[in-house]
Scaffold this motif. Sequence first.
Motif, PDB file in Angstrom:
ATOM      1  N   ILE A 127       0.870  -1.189   0.000  1.00 41.33           N
ATOM      2  CA  ILE A 127       0.000   0.000   0.000  1.00 41.33           C
ATOM      3  C   ILE A 127       0.898   1.226   0.000  1.00 41.33           C
ATOM      4  CG2 ILE A 127      -1.685   1.352   1.329  1.00 41.33           C
ATOM      5  CD1 ILE A 127      -2.173  -1.326   2.934  1.00 41.33           C
ATOM      6  N   CYS A 128       0.535   2.212  -0.806  1.00 43.86           N
ATOM      7  CA  CYS A 128       1.185   3.519  -0.704  1.00 43.86           C
ATOM      8  C   CYS A 128       0.077   4.572  -0.806  1.00 43.86           C
ATOM      9  CB  CYS A 128       2.207   3.707  -1.822  1.00 43.86           C
ATOM     10  SG  CYS A 128       2.898   5.367  -1.874  1.00 43.86           S
ATOM     11  N   ILE A 129      -0.068   5.363   0.250  1.00 43.13           N
ATOM     12  CA  ILE A 129      -1.043   6.459   0.205  1.00 43.13           C
ATOM     13  C   ILE A 129      -0.262   7.727  -0.091  1.00 43.13           C
ATOM     14  CG2 ILE A 129      -2.790   7.760   1.498  1.00 43.13           C
ATOM     15  CD1 ILE A 129      -3.393   5.259   3.080  1.00 43.13           C
ATOM     16  N   VAL A 130      -0.634   8.367  -1.192  1.00 42.18           N
ATOM     17  CA  VAL A 130       0.058   9.583  -1.600  1.00 42.18           C
ATOM     18  C   VAL A 130      -0.846  10.772  -1.281  1.00 42.18           C
ATOM     19  CG1 VAL A 130       1.174  10.772  -3.524  1.00 42.18           C
ATOM     20  CG2 VAL A 130       1.049   8.274  -3.532  1.00 42.18           C
ATOM     21  N   ASN A 131      -0.364  11.663  -0.461  1.00 39.26           N
ATOM     22  CA  ASN A 131      -1.135  12.860  -0.125  1.00 39.26           C
ATOM     23  C   ASN A 131      -0.451  14.084  -0.699  1.00 39.26           C
ATOM     24  OD1 ASN A 131      -3.039  11.510   1.453  1.00 39.26           O
ATOM     25  ND2 ASN A 131      -1.851  11.746   3.330  1.00 39.26           N
ATOM     26  N   PHE A 132      -1.251  14.980  -1.248  1.00 39.33           N
ATOM     27  CA  PHE A 132      -0.689  16.281  -1.625  1.00 39.33           C
ATOM     28  C   PHE A 132      -1.392  17.368  -0.807  1.00 39.33           C
ATOM     29  CE2 PHE A 132      -0.328  20.271  -3.874  1.00 39.33           C
ATOM     30  CZ  PHE A 132       1.058  20.336  -3.980  1.00 39.33           C
TER      31      PHE A 132
END
Length: 241
Positions: free
Chosen positions: A134-139
């Motif tokens: 899992i990779c959660i990418v937040n901007f």
Amino acid sequence: MEKENECRQIVDWTREGILRPGMVLLKHYLTIREQILIVRTCQELGNGPGGFYQPGYNDGAKLRLRMMCLGLDWDPQTRKYGKKRQVDGCEPSVIPCEFKQLVQRSMSEAHALIKMDSKVSNVEDILPALSPDICIVNFYNTSGRLGLHQDRDESRYSLKKGLPVVSFSVGDSAEFLYGDERDANKAEKVLLESGDVLIFGGESRHVFHGVSSINPNSAPGALLENTMLRPGRLNLTFRQY
Ligand code: SIN
Ligand code: MN
């Protein structure tokens, strides 16, 4: 006395290494080249199907960030992981191999630091290894933030073992809070700058954490010159379900 406190605060704010057992901050660990690769890859994936969107909570409030998931989707409303996201039925893209390699290199560095510090025979007793799926990418734009919370939606196995969350920060720096309670006044704070890697696992896996502010105009010039990164901060958190 006042001077001493001032100094202490500066040291605290920019400290690196082992923040708590199982919680390690690697300052400026990702090279500019790696940061550029991360930004370009996230831009490409973020503009395609399953890319960035602004998620909301159950009560209708929106998170103050844009998000994209890789590997598995995480739904902030149900707090569950799934193969497709509810909002548009898109399947998340796979986690790029280069990202996984950076995670493994960061873990090796963190293990080396722990070994030097504690002389334990098996560093994985303090910081277990992970195989991220899992990779959660937040901007976060410059007014983005994220309230104090725990990451506890991964599998019971992952949480029980204390398999870490590995976090990459790229772009503008952020004030990051962490502590034992969901109380910003009691939380410790640390500056997360572009290229920093923060890892929390083992007995720190359930630490409360959040982002209280983004510092505008703090991203490295070389990163901005080589990408079209907008003002704000990109954060990638890798986990094992
Ligand atoms: C998160 O807690 O999911 C993100 C933390 C960060 O942006 O540093
Ligand atoms: Mn989190």
